[in-house]
Scaffold this active site. Sequence first.
Site, mmCIF file in Angstrom:
data_model
loop_
_atom_site.group_PDB
_atom_site.id
_atom_site.type_symbol
_atom_site.label_atom_id
_atom_site.label_comp_id
_atom_site.label_asym_id
_atom_site.label_seq_id
_atom_site.Cartn_x
_atom_site.Cartn_y
_atom_site.Cartn_z
ATOM 1 N N LYS A 82 0.850 -1.196 0.000
ATOM 2 C CA LYS A 82 0.000 0.000 0.000
ATOM 3 C C LYS A 82 0.886 1.246 0.000
ATOM 4 C CE LYS A 82 -3.943 1.951 2.564
ATOM 5 N NZ LYS A 82 -4.821 1.783 3.745
ATOM 6 N N SER A 157 -9.709 1.722 2.839
ATOM 7 C CA SER A 157 -8.842 2.450 1.949
ATOM 8 C C SER A 157 -7.796 1.589 1.241
ATOM 9 C CB SER A 157 -8.132 3.559 2.723
ATOM 10 O OG SER A 157 -7.293 3.007 3.717
ATOM 11 N N SER A 181 -9.855 -0.508 7.131
ATOM 12 C CA SER A 181 -9.301 -0.374 5.785
ATOM 13 C C SER A 181 -8.601 -1.590 5.205
ATOM 14 C CB SER A 181 -8.327 0.795 5.742
ATOM 15 O OG SER A 181 -9.042 1.966 5.492
HETATM 16 N N1 GLN Z 1 -13.035 4.150 6.202
HETATM 17 C C1 GLN Z 1 -12.460 4.640 7.426
HETATM 18 C C2 GLN Z 1 -12.041 6.078 7.243
HETATM 19 O O1 GLN Z 1 -12.326 6.604 6.249
HETATM 20 C C3 GLN Z 1 -11.319 3.768 7.840
HETATM 21 C C4 GLN Z 1 -10.090 4.045 7.105
HETATM 22 C C5 GLN Z 1 -8.916 3.208 7.513
HETATM 23 O O2 GLN Z 1 -9.046 2.210 8.200
HETATM 24 N N2 GLN Z 1 -7.744 3.699 7.132
HETATM 25 O O3 GLN Z 1 -11.438 6.682 8.052
#
Ligand code: GLN
Length: 491
Positions: A82, A157, A181
């Site tokens: 990532k 994400s 994410s």
């Molecule tokens: N979807 C969540 C957010 O937007 C979690 C994101 C994540 O775990 N990095 O913050």
Amino acid sequence: MSAHSLDTNDLVSLRDDIRSRKTSACATVGAYLARIESQNPTLNAFRETFADDARASASRVDQAIAAGDPVGPLAGVPIAIKDNIVTRLGRTSCSSRILENYRSPFDATVIERLTTAGAILIGKTNMDEFAMGSSCETCAFGAVRNPWDTSRVPGGSSGGSAAAVAANLCAAALGSDTGGSIRQPASLCGIVGLKPTFGRVSRYGLVAFGSSLDQIGPLTHSVRDSALLYQCMAGDDHHDSTCAPHPVEDVVTTLDETPRTFRVGLPLQYRKGNSSAVDAAVTRAVEHFRTMGAEIVDVDLPLTDVGISTYYVIAPAEACSNLARFDGIRYGHRTASPSAQDLFDLYAQSRAEGFGPEVQRRIMLGTYVLSAGYYDAYYRRALQIRRLIKREFDAAFALCDVILGPTSPTAAFSLGGVTDPLSMYMCDVYTVNTNIAGICGISLPAGFDESGAARLPVGIQLQAQAFAEPLLFKIARGYERAQGGREQIAG
Ligand code: GLN
């Protein structure tokens, strides 16, 4: 040797084939690069690939194997990273304009550990900007598409990593999980995603989002692959003071020792507002667990609903301070506008040009909840609720070994299908509390939603107490076996 066909695409089988010289690391890397070249223009899962370096590393692995030299447990397997995990190779952009050309002078600890184990870095994957999002639509460089149906999102994400694994563009990938994410995109792409216990895997070299929540973890084809990557990465690191000193137990050789009896907790609160395909996946999972000899118990997690509001105070508060360093001077894009009058103007214009709308929203939210007049009403209160959420899990784990539920309330939605931020935030209703409590969770493929034109994967989540990864993996593996394995994308 002919190009590897990638038929046995799980990491462990691939590794064994490379080791026994049924195939070679060079052929494997070549086959993945060819697939990336043909599929990435559609999927946009990769930000960049490291073709030359990957080929050179592969050839070193093949030479070592041919010479009978000892090689690591990941020798020759291509892994995608990532783009918020720093690598000396290539750039680390966090899919943001502000870091578009950032090159790290060092490798993250997880990168060092994986490459020491013989893994080959194949490239960096696309993500929601600074890991803020649940759909990979906030990427500054175009959205990622779900390989099961390219009109759908892959989740976020870590959606680039999930799409890359699901489309078989790499043997496995790393993601980061602050509120879901890793697990949510794993669920939407039909693969396995692990959020390790807070403090189990070093974050040195992970670009920080919410420092009390972030963890790095693997996205893989199988539970065994997940356990192996976890084992290669976990453990103390003197570069990260939040890393736990506990020794890392062997989770790989004991993986098939599913306990003869164990208790699976089913929270009442996890049954509201899910699609029928997701509810059916959980019901099927309950049946599998019963056949495996598990006792199913009801548990109560009444604070499930407030998890989202708690998370959206704590995570932005931490993000706004973590992102303060990207100011166009110390790091990141600097405005070229001649209208910047003074230093403040320069910061403001650089940040306005460099950060996308979702990141700006989080910075404003975080600044607001930390400001003098609102600190007690929002931030301090969120920390108090955090303690209650933690206690609620402790009480539940007195009654069960793992908590079962959906990973995400629905299968993948259409690109552009969810536009208001609150509905997007609700995607994480089952995943944020894992991070808030600092425990571990894994998303497992659990069948399909057949209600639309395309078959879309759905996932279940198992959560376990802090540092209970060995048990979590054994139970997850038992489920995987009972369920009959994972269906893959054809072609
Ligand atoms: N979807 C969540 C957010 O937007 C979690 C994101 C994540 O775990 N990095 O913050």
